[in-house]
Design a protein around this motif. Structure first.
Motif, short mmCIF file in Angstrom:
data_model
loop_
_atom_site.label_atom_id
_atom_site.label_comp_id
_atom_site.label_asym_id
_atom_site.label_seq_id
_atom_site.Cartn_x
_atom_site.Cartn_y
_atom_site.Cartn_z
N ALA A 172 10.61 -12.44 83.19
CA ALA A 172 11.37 -12.30 84.44
C ALA A 172 10.49 -12.61 85.64
O ALA A 172 10.91 -13.28 86.58
CB ALA A 172 11.95 -10.89 84.53
N SER B 126 17.51 -12.74 76.73
CA SER B 126 17.50 -11.58 75.85
C SER B 126 17.77 -11.96 74.42
O SER B 126 17.26 -11.33 73.49
CB SER B 126 18.57 -10.57 76.30
OG SER B 126 18.34 -10.20 77.63
N GLN C 293 11.15 -15.71 88.15
CA GLN C 293 11.41 -15.45 89.56
C GLN C 293 10.63 -16.42 90.45
O GLN C 293 11.11 -16.85 91.49
CB GLN C 293 11.02 -14.01 89.90
CG GLN C 293 12.16 -13.25 90.54
CD GLN C 293 11.85 -11.78 90.68
OE1 GLN C 293 10.69 -11.38 90.85
NE2 GLN C 293 12.86 -10.95 90.61
N SER D 255 9.82 -5.03 74.25
CA SER D 255 10.82 -5.63 75.13
C SER D 255 10.39 -5.50 76.58
O SER D 255 10.49 -6.44 77.37
CB SER D 255 12.18 -4.95 74.98
OG SER D 255 12.72 -5.24 73.73
N LEU D 256 9.95 -4.29 76.93
CA LEU D 256 9.55 -4.03 78.31
C LEU D 256 8.46 -5.02 78.76
O LEU D 256 8.55 -5.61 79.83
CB LEU D 256 9.00 -2.61 78.44
CG LEU D 256 10.00 -1.51 78.78
CD1 LEU D 256 9.35 -0.15 78.74
CD2 LEU D 256 10.60 -1.75 80.17
N THR E 194 15.93 -4.17 80.63
CA THR E 194 14.63 -4.44 81.22
C THR E 194 14.74 -5.56 82.26
O THR E 194 14.22 -5.46 83.37
CB THR E 194 13.62 -4.85 80.14
OG1 THR E 194 13.60 -3.86 79.12
CG2 THR E 194 12.22 -4.98 80.70
N TYR E 195 15.46 -6.62 81.89
CA TYR E 195 15.59 -7.77 82.77
C TYR E 195 16.30 -7.41 84.07
O TYR E 195 15.82 -7.70 85.17
CB TYR E 195 16.35 -8.90 82.05
CG TYR E 195 15.99 -10.27 82.57
CD1 TYR E 195 16.04 -10.54 83.94
CD2 TYR E 195 15.59 -11.27 81.70
CE1 TYR E 195 15.70 -11.78 84.41
CE2 TYR E 195 15.25 -12.51 82.17
CZ TYR E 195 15.30 -12.77 83.53
OH TYR E 195 14.96 -14.00 84.00
N ALA F 251 12.43 -1.90 85.81
CA ALA F 251 12.55 -2.29 84.40
C ALA F 251 12.42 -1.07 83.49
O ALA F 251 13.21 -0.88 82.56
CB ALA F 251 11.47 -3.32 84.04
N ASN G 50 16.57 -5.56 76.00
CA ASN G 50 16.05 -6.70 76.77
C ASN G 50 16.84 -6.88 78.07
O ASN G 50 16.26 -7.14 79.13
CB ASN G 50 16.14 -7.98 75.94
CG ASN G 50 15.18 -7.97 74.77
OD1 ASN G 50 14.31 -7.11 74.68
ND2 ASN G 50 15.33 -8.91 73.87
N TYR H 255 14.14 -5.15 86.20
CA TYR H 255 13.05 -5.87 86.87
C TYR H 255 13.56 -6.69 88.05
O TYR H 255 12.99 -6.67 89.13
CB TYR H 255 12.31 -6.78 85.88
CG TYR H 255 11.16 -7.49 86.54
CD1 TYR H 255 9.92 -6.88 86.64
CD2 TYR H 255 11.32 -8.75 87.12
CE1 TYR H 255 8.87 -7.50 87.29
CE2 TYR H 255 10.28 -9.38 87.77
CZ TYR H 255 9.05 -8.76 87.85
OH TYR H 255 8.02 -9.38 88.50
N THR H 256 14.68 -7.41 87.82
CA THR H 256 15.25 -8.24 88.88
C THR H 256 15.65 -7.39 90.08
O THR H 256 15.52 -7.80 91.23
CB THR H 256 16.50 -8.98 88.35
OG1 THR H 256 16.16 -9.59 87.12
CG2 THR H 256 16.99 -10.02 89.32
N ILE I 14 9.83 -9.04 78.36
CA ILE I 14 10.87 -9.40 79.32
C ILE I 14 10.34 -9.33 80.75
O ILE I 14 10.66 -10.18 81.59
CB ILE I 14 12.11 -8.49 79.16
CG1 ILE I 14 12.73 -8.70 77.79
CG2 ILE I 14 13.12 -8.74 80.26
CD1 ILE I 14 13.44 -10.00 77.59
N THR I 15 9.51 -8.34 81.05
CA THR I 15 8.96 -8.25 82.40
C THR I 15 8.13 -9.50 82.72
O THR I 15 8.25 -10.07 83.81
CB THR I 15 8.10 -6.98 82.55
OG1 THR I 15 8.93 -5.85 82.28
CG2 THR I 15 7.54 -6.85 83.95
#
Lengths: 195, 179
Positions: free
Chosen positions: B96, A51, B100, B88-89, A64-65, A76, A61, A68-69, B92-93
């Motif tokens: 991420a 972030s 992963q 950001s959305l 969102t992270y 997110a 950030n 999503y996780t 970051i997506t």
């Protein structure tokens, strides 16, 4: 409670109670991690790094992270909306009487108490990260030797980074992303992850 | 161009091109909002920042809501805010999702082991900066220490500290005035 609703509620709380910018959301994320087990403290530390080194507000950030996780793209979006909803509501309400709000005696005195509390919360979260990095709890549990408990390479790297980020005049103005990238390279070269 | 679309795109650009949020965003806001579009004056922008610090939430988001609201009403406030978080959305997506899939690689694990050390230092530096502005006397030092101990050793939820500290601030300050 559905996971989406829970995500929204938790990030709504963070957006409502985190005072003083992006870093202030970190203690709330630790709290979410402890409560839900959606992600570990180690993962959270990685999220802070990412972030910090990507564009956009750090708090957004992080939301969102984490979202999503926890539950993919819808997660997110929902976590981010949860984080910004209190801001939107509060700001739209006070937009009508800006000056009166800023100069209000009670608002000012509340912030006299809120600022050190917010700093304290971030410091406590920071201590959590330091414990994770300085102590080899897994290895210690295996061998029981004090020498294995303390992670000496990490402590040395920490002191070196502190010098370059806070003391050395030539480098302390550089962006956080530069230090994060350098640390990643050092981590790979010295195999700090032990793999 | 449609006013709402313009708000969305302008704030999306601000969100996507500034690293770090908060104060890092100020020069970009000055250029885009004050100089180019005239949506706010320099003074108004400074007021928004000051108030953004005395309201909950993220300063960049609060400022976007302010500028959007004053330019195009409530809907404008919401659209500008969605604009600032949109990059950001996406970014970051993508990161991420990528991580992963590659988190198990040795090179990724070693890189993050180094990065975690850096995060410690960055958080410490941020605390030192905030310390100067927030811990200004003995009373604020006491609040700071209570929060650190309560939060680190006893895992008390941050929300509780925030509410209590706000109340404590009002009580402590008003006593000062009376005395």
């Amino acid at each position: 409670m559905g996971i989406y609703l829970q995500l929204f509620v938790e990030f709504f709380k963070a957006g409502l109670f985190a005072v003083g910018g992006g870093m202030a959301t970190i203690p709330f994320l630790y709290d979410i991690s402890d409560k839900t087990g959606w992600f570990t403290h180690g993962q959270l530390t990685d999220m802070i790094a990412i972030s910090e080194s990507t564009p956009g507000p750090i708090g957004v950030n992080m939301a969102t992270y984490v979202g999503y996780t926890t539950s993919g793209i819808p997660g997110a979006i929902i976590a981010t909306l949860g984080l910004i909803t209190p801001s939107i509501i509060v700001i739209l309400i006070i937009a009508g009487f800006l000056k009166a709000f800023k100069d209000n005696k009670y608002v000012q005195s509340a912030f006299y108490g809120l600022r050190p509390a917010s700093t304290g919360l971030i410091a406590a979260a920071g201590l959590g990260v330091v414990t994770l990095v300085v102590l080899n709890q897994d290895k210690y549990a295996l061998t029981g030797s004090i020498m294995d408990l303390i992670n000496i390479p990490n402590i040395i790297l920490m002191l070196v980074l502190y010098y370059f980020t806070a003391k050395c005049k030539k480098t302390k103005g550089l962006h956080a992303a530069a230090f994060i990238a350098a640390s990643a390279v050092i981590g790979i070269v010295l195999r700090l992850g032990g793999v | 161009m449609n006013k709402y679309l313009d708000l969305f795109l302008t704030f999306a650009r601000i969100g996507g091109l500034t690293f770090g949020g908060g104060y890092a965003m100020l020069p970009m806001l000055q250029k885009e909002v004050v100089e180019k579009r005239g949506w706010a004056t320099e003074e108004e922008l400074m007021d928004y920042y000051a108030i953004g610090q005395c309201t909950p939430g993220i300063i960049a988001v609060n400022t976007a809501t302010f500028v959007g609201q004053s330019t195009a009403g409530t809907l404008g406030g919401i659209i500008a805010t969605l604009g600032v978080v949109f990059p950001s959305l996406i970014i970051i997506t993508l990161i991420a999702a990528f991580l992963q899939n590659f988190a198990d690689l040795a090179v990724v694990q070693n890189a993050f082991a180094g990065i975690r050390v850096c995060v410690c230092v960055l958080v410490f530096n941020a605390v030192m900066k905030l310390w100067k502005k927030s811990v200004v006397d003995k009373k604020t030092l006491v609040i700071f220490l209570i929060v650190v101990i309560g939060s680190f050793f006893f895992d008390i939820a941050p929300t509780i500290f925030v509410i209590l500290a706000g109340v404590a601030g009002i009580i402590l300050k008003n006593k000062e005035v009376q005395a």
